[in-house]
Enzyme design. Sequence first.
Site, PDB file in Angstrom:
ATOM      1  N   LYS A   1      32.615   0.481  30.617  1.00  0.00           N
ATOM      2  CA  LYS A   1      32.284  -0.228  29.369  1.00  0.00           C
ATOM      3  C   LYS A   1      30.808  -0.597  29.349  1.00  0.00           C
ATOM      4  CE  LYS A   1      36.141  -2.951  28.326  1.00  0.00           C
ATOM      5  NZ  LYS A   1      36.698  -3.612  27.154  1.00  0.00           N
TER       6      LYS A   1
ATOM      7  N   CYS B   1      23.892 -26.908  -9.708  1.00  0.00           N
ATOM      8  CA  CYS B   1      23.185 -26.562  -8.466  1.00  0.00           C
ATOM      9  C   CYS B   1      22.472 -25.208  -8.646  1.00  0.00           C
ATOM     10  CB  CYS B   1      24.201 -26.518  -7.330  1.00  0.00           C
ATOM     11  SG  CYS B   1      23.520 -25.986  -5.764  1.00  0.00           S
TER      12      CYS B   1
ATOM     13  N   LYS C   1      34.678   6.082  24.379  1.00  0.00           N
ATOM     14  CA  LYS C   1      35.765   5.109  24.219  1.00  0.00           C
ATOM     15  C   LYS C   1      35.577   4.426  22.866  1.00  0.00           C
ATOM     16  CE  LYS C   1      38.213   1.551  26.799  1.00  0.00           C
ATOM     17  NZ  LYS C   1      38.429   0.633  25.706  1.00  0.00           N
TER      18      LYS C   1
ATOM     19  N   SER D   1      47.379   1.012  29.921  1.00  0.00           N
ATOM     20  CA  SER D   1      45.969   0.730  29.634  1.00  0.00           C
ATOM     21  C   SER D   1      45.117   1.416  30.701  1.00  0.00           C
ATOM     22  CB  SER D   1      45.734  -0.766  29.597  1.00  0.00           C
ATOM     23  OG  SER D   1      46.184  -1.311  30.799  1.00  0.00           O
ATOM     24  N   LEU D   2      43.825   1.285  30.574  1.00  0.00           N
ATOM     25  CA  LEU D   2      42.914   1.940  31.516  1.00  0.00           C
ATOM     26  C   LEU D   2      42.270   0.898  32.414  1.00  0.00           C
ATOM     27  CD1 LEU D   2      40.936   4.306  29.108  1.00  0.00           C
ATOM     28  CD2 LEU D   2      42.442   5.033  30.944  1.00  0.00           C
TER      29      LEU D   2
ATOM     30  N   ARG E   1      50.428   0.249  19.723  1.00  0.00           N
ATOM     31  CA  ARG E   1      50.657   0.146  21.161  1.00  0.00           C
ATOM     32  C   ARG E   1      51.638  -0.983  21.478  1.00  0.00           C
ATOM     33  NH1 ARG E   1      48.668  -2.622  25.522  1.00  0.00           N
ATOM     34  NH2 ARG E   1      48.697  -1.443  27.445  1.00  0.00           N
TER      35      ARG E   1
ATOM     36  N   CYS F   1      20.356 -29.238  -4.239  1.00  0.00           N
ATOM     37  CA  CYS F   1      20.456 -30.255  -5.292  1.00  0.00           C
ATOM     38  C   CYS F   1      20.819 -31.635  -4.749  1.00  0.00           C
ATOM     39  CB  CYS F   1      21.469 -29.818  -6.352  1.00  0.00           C
ATOM     40  SG  CYS F   1      23.149 -29.789  -5.725  1.00  0.00           S
TER      41      CYS F   1
ATOM     42  N   ASP G   1      36.469   1.955  19.758  1.00  0.00           N
ATOM     43  CA  ASP G   1      36.954   0.578  19.766  1.00  0.00           C
ATOM     44  C   ASP G   1      37.705   0.267  18.471  1.00  0.00           C
ATOM     45  OD1 ASP G   1      37.374  -1.918  20.691  1.00  0.00           O
ATOM     46  OD2 ASP G   1      35.373  -2.686  20.248  1.00  0.00           O
TER      47      ASP G   1
ATOM     48  N   GLU H   1      34.777  11.264  27.768  1.00  0.00           N
ATOM     49  CA  GLU H   1      34.947  11.056  26.325  1.00  0.00           C
ATOM     50  C   GLU H   1      34.361   9.715  25.933  1.00  0.00           C
ATOM     51  OE1 GLU H   1      39.137  11.132  25.525  1.00  0.00           O
ATOM     52  OE2 GLU H   1      39.352  13.093  26.459  1.00  0.00           O
TER      53      GLU H   1
ATOM     54  N   CYS I   1      29.122 -27.335  -1.810  1.00  0.00           N
ATOM     55  CA  CYS I   1      28.406 -28.212  -2.729  1.00  0.00           C
ATOM     56  C   CYS I   1      29.242 -28.238  -4.011  1.00  0.00           C
ATOM     57  CB  CYS I   1      27.015 -27.657  -3.018  1.00  0.00           C
ATOM     58  SG  CYS I   1      26.275 -28.470  -4.451  1.00  0.00           S
TER      59      CYS I   1
ATOM     60  N   TYR J   1      42.900  11.743  21.244  1.00  0.00           N
ATOM     61  CA  TYR J   1      42.391  12.040  22.583  1.00  0.00           C
ATOM     62  C   TYR J   1      43.480  12.368  23.603  1.00  0.00           C
ATOM     63  CZ  TYR J   1      43.314   7.010  22.784  1.00  0.00           C
ATOM     64  OH  TYR J   1      43.895   5.780  22.680  1.00  0.00           O
TER      65      TYR J   1
ATOM     66  N   CYS K   1      23.622 -31.097  -0.115  1.00  0.00           N
ATOM     67  CA  CYS K   1      23.224 -29.740  -0.504  1.00  0.00           C
ATOM     68  C   CYS K   1      21.707 -29.597  -0.342  1.00  0.00           C
ATOM     69  CB  CYS K   1      23.627 -29.475  -1.949  1.00  0.00           C
ATOM     70  SG  CYS K   1      23.004 -27.903  -2.557  1.00  0.00           S
TER      71      CYS K   1
ATOM     72  N   PHE L   1      41.530  17.994  -8.849  1.00  0.00           N
ATOM     73  CA  PHE L   1      42.393  17.564  -7.744  1.00  0.00           C
ATOM     74  C   PHE L   1      43.201  16.335  -8.159  1.00  0.00           C
ATOM     75  CE2 PHE L   1      43.573  15.345  -3.925  1.00  0.00           C
ATOM     76  CZ  PHE L   1      43.885  16.353  -3.024  1.00  0.00           C
TER      77      PHE L   1
HETATM   78  S1  IVH Z   1      42.868   7.542  27.110  1.00  0.00           S
HETATM   79  C1  IVH Z   1      46.448   5.778  29.970  1.00  0.00           C
HETATM   80  N1  IVH Z   1      40.734   7.974  25.711  1.00  0.00           N
HETATM   81  O1  IVH Z   1      41.186   2.409  25.228  1.00  0.00           O
HETATM   82  C2  IVH Z   1      45.585   5.391  28.841  1.00  0.00           C
HETATM   83  N2  IVH Z   1      41.740   5.832  25.530  1.00  0.00           N
HETATM   84  O2  IVH Z   1      41.722   0.499  27.494  1.00  0.00           O
HETATM   85  C3  IVH Z   1      45.012   6.610  28.193  1.00  0.00           C
HETATM   86  N3  IVH Z   1      40.619   4.330  23.938  1.00  0.00           N
HETATM   87  O3  IVH Z   1      44.627   1.881  24.826  1.00  0.00           O
HETATM   88  C4  IVH Z   1      44.014   6.253  27.175  1.00  0.00           C
HETATM   89  N4  IVH Z   1      39.042   5.724  23.332  1.00  0.00           N
HETATM   90  O4  IVH Z   1      43.283   2.539  22.763  1.00  0.00           O
HETATM   91  C5  IVH Z   1      41.677   7.071  26.030  1.00  0.00           C
HETATM   92  N5  IVH Z   1      38.834   8.545  24.498  1.00  0.00           N
HETATM   93  C6  IVH Z   1      39.775   7.656  24.810  1.00  0.00           C
HETATM   94  C7  IVH Z   1      39.812   6.365  24.246  1.00  0.00           C
HETATM   95  C8  IVH Z   1      40.815   5.472  24.642  1.00  0.00           C
HETATM   96  C9  IVH Z   1      39.546   4.524  23.154  1.00  0.00           C
HETATM   97  C10 IVH Z   1      41.392   3.068  24.012  1.00  0.00           C
HETATM   98  C11 IVH Z   1      42.884   3.259  23.901  1.00  0.00           C
HETATM   99  C12 IVH Z   1      43.474   2.617  25.114  1.00  0.00           C
HETATM  100  C13 IVH Z   1      42.367   1.744  25.573  1.00  0.00           C
HETATM  101  C14 IVH Z   1      42.481   1.570  27.073  1.00  0.00           C
END
Ligand code: IVH
Length: 683
Positions: free
Chosen positions: A311, A431, A113, A80-81, A134, A410, A115, A111, A425, A224, A407, A34
């Site tokens: 969370k 040392c 979440k 955001s959520l 974002r 030493c 990080d 699903e 040190c 997602y 230290c 490859f």
């Molecule tokens: S759905 C309208 N699904 O969480 C927003 N977000 O606090 C739709 N994130 O900015 C987002 N896992 O970066 C969605 N399974 C998941 C996620 C997810 C992580 C993050 C995403 C978003 C943040 C919102």
Amino acid sequence: MNPAEKIDQLTDKLNHYNYRYYQEAVSEISDQEFDLMLKELETLEAQYPELKRADSPTHRVGGAITKNFETVVHKYPMLSLSNTYSEQEILDWDERVRKGLNGRPYEYICEIKFDGISLSVNYENGLLVRAVTRGDGTQGDDITTNVKTLRSLPLKLRKTEEIGDDFEIRGEGFLPNKEFERINAEREDIGEAVLANPRNAAAGTFKMQDSAVVASRNLDCFIYQYLSENDNFKTHEESLIALKNAGFNVSEGWRKVADIAGVIAYINEWTEKRHTLPCATDGIVVKINDYAQREDLGFTAKSPRWAMAFKYKAESKSTRLKAVTYQVGRTGAITPVAELEPVVLSMTTVKRATLHNADEIDRLGLHEGDYVFVEKAGEIIPKITGVDTSRSSAELFRPKIEFIKECPSCNTLLVRNEGEAAWYCPNEKGCPPQIKGRIEHFIQRKALDIDSLGEGKIEILIENGLVNNASDLYQLNFDQLLGLEKVHTDENSGKERKVSFKEKTVENILAGIENSKNQPFSKVLFAIGIRFVGETTAQKLAAYFKNIENLKAATFEDLIQVPDVGDKVAQSIISYFSDSDNLAFIDKLQAAGLQFEGEDAAVEIEGNALAGFTFLYTGTFVKYSREALEQKIEANGGKLVSGVSKKLNYLIVGDGAGPSKLAKAEQLGVKMISENEFDELMD
Ligand code: IVH
């Protein structure tokens, strides 16, 4: 076959193998085959950049440098959520959803979440054309080159029947936990501060300028969300299945549930299980499955009403701080460590936690005998987040913890460089933990790999005055070693263990030392422990300079031409080679027979148009990566040299060329050519 056909054929074949490997876990050819095909494609693409395809697998290895990321306005804003830590608030939200849908039946998709950092990726005509961060939700940075290195993200779609050719997807880019640990181990090797958690490490990596470094970090992403103009799907479930079928990395953990009780069960199920996933997670996301119902529910100013994040509280426990101890690293940096009454967190027992530096101790306001809260940051590294005042008796009677002045090993007065958080040190040469640390670094597997010397044996050698630096290892003989012994006390269990040098042990040690003389130049270069020169940088330096003499003679300008070498690394190399003790150390290693010259990689010969000429390049080029340019020179009989001198025939000048190189070439009358003129030499 003409070059265009060859490039097409290689691209298709490699993409096929990649797909089989990453999507179906089948290896149709060996890694070596490859890599050979990939190299061939890279070379051809360097020669005919206009023929490079948007879905070329060479995007995965990176190479392009982005100075400033362009700002791109999101077609669909990235909201955001709403989120909560409370189960009750999840139940309240479900009530609002029920009312909003006027009693119609509905389903949820749960699903994990993840990080990391959110990514928005656009496909046009089935090709990945753009990836954007974002940003502020309305506009973000174009990080396409970096995102193309993610192997699980198709550059070109194979099956478009379900999802179409033109759409946007959203997902979470992350640095796998394993990679995070590997990178931190590497950073420790070179005396750099470790990265705090995988999320920050991912955010930093996605915004790096050099996509080759990004590629080396093996980022990944989970997808997602699907967005497009056409109504391909009626539900989120359908879209997830179609995304998976089209080759996207959709995490297996999602589940359709009939009601909020199912959501709560999902939350409980993943509280612990999420620690088994390859990346950091901080909760779960609940979404209405039906798209029409999502529209009915609509949005608030910042977030959709049809989704909610739950969370998980970072697991935090209070425990007694028994003491603060101080570790002296190989570079002399002092790290304070909290010794704790053992406590179980995220399925592991925590007894110690780093306090990073003196400022952190002050920030926390620690006193002897405090109870402190311990948390696992990013689920990996235990961290002290504060004092548990409810359990700690009045501070009045307990002294404040003051960072040490001397230290611990030493007793040398510690120093702190301006602008740096760490105390050092300065007794580098005398040392003991620094001496031991440097030798341990020298013998580790990634360096000279003398594993017969592990487990406290180095300590015995140092204590008996037999070694003071790694070059002394090569003077050891059988009689000196036989019979040495020491009793070690295990830090955790307190158990005693006797290490003694019997005949077999001594034979193994000496054989290990002897074998290390066969280790290649790059490993020797890593082993000698130049600050900031890690394993990869050592490989790049060895490949570029070929031998230690060239490296010793390299100027700052020369050094920063090497991929991966920036000002800080270049400065450190120069200061290393200007220390006479270091030069004497290298002389001793050289005399002992270690490899201070690299074996040149075999280059396929293309012709001899450049025979008899010497070349050097400076800056970056449009058609060639540095490696491709070097290969081209050698494949056509030319010779690469490491500095501008009267003997240099051609200096190939690219973008951002080093001014001192140009000035010197000008002064010596060296011919300077562009990459196009370089190509013409071979016509
Ligand atoms: S759905 C309208 N699904 O969480 C927003 N977000 O606090 C739709 N994130 O900015 C987002 N896992 O970066 C969605 N399974 C998941 C996620 C997810 C992580 C993050 C995403 C978003 C943040 C919102």
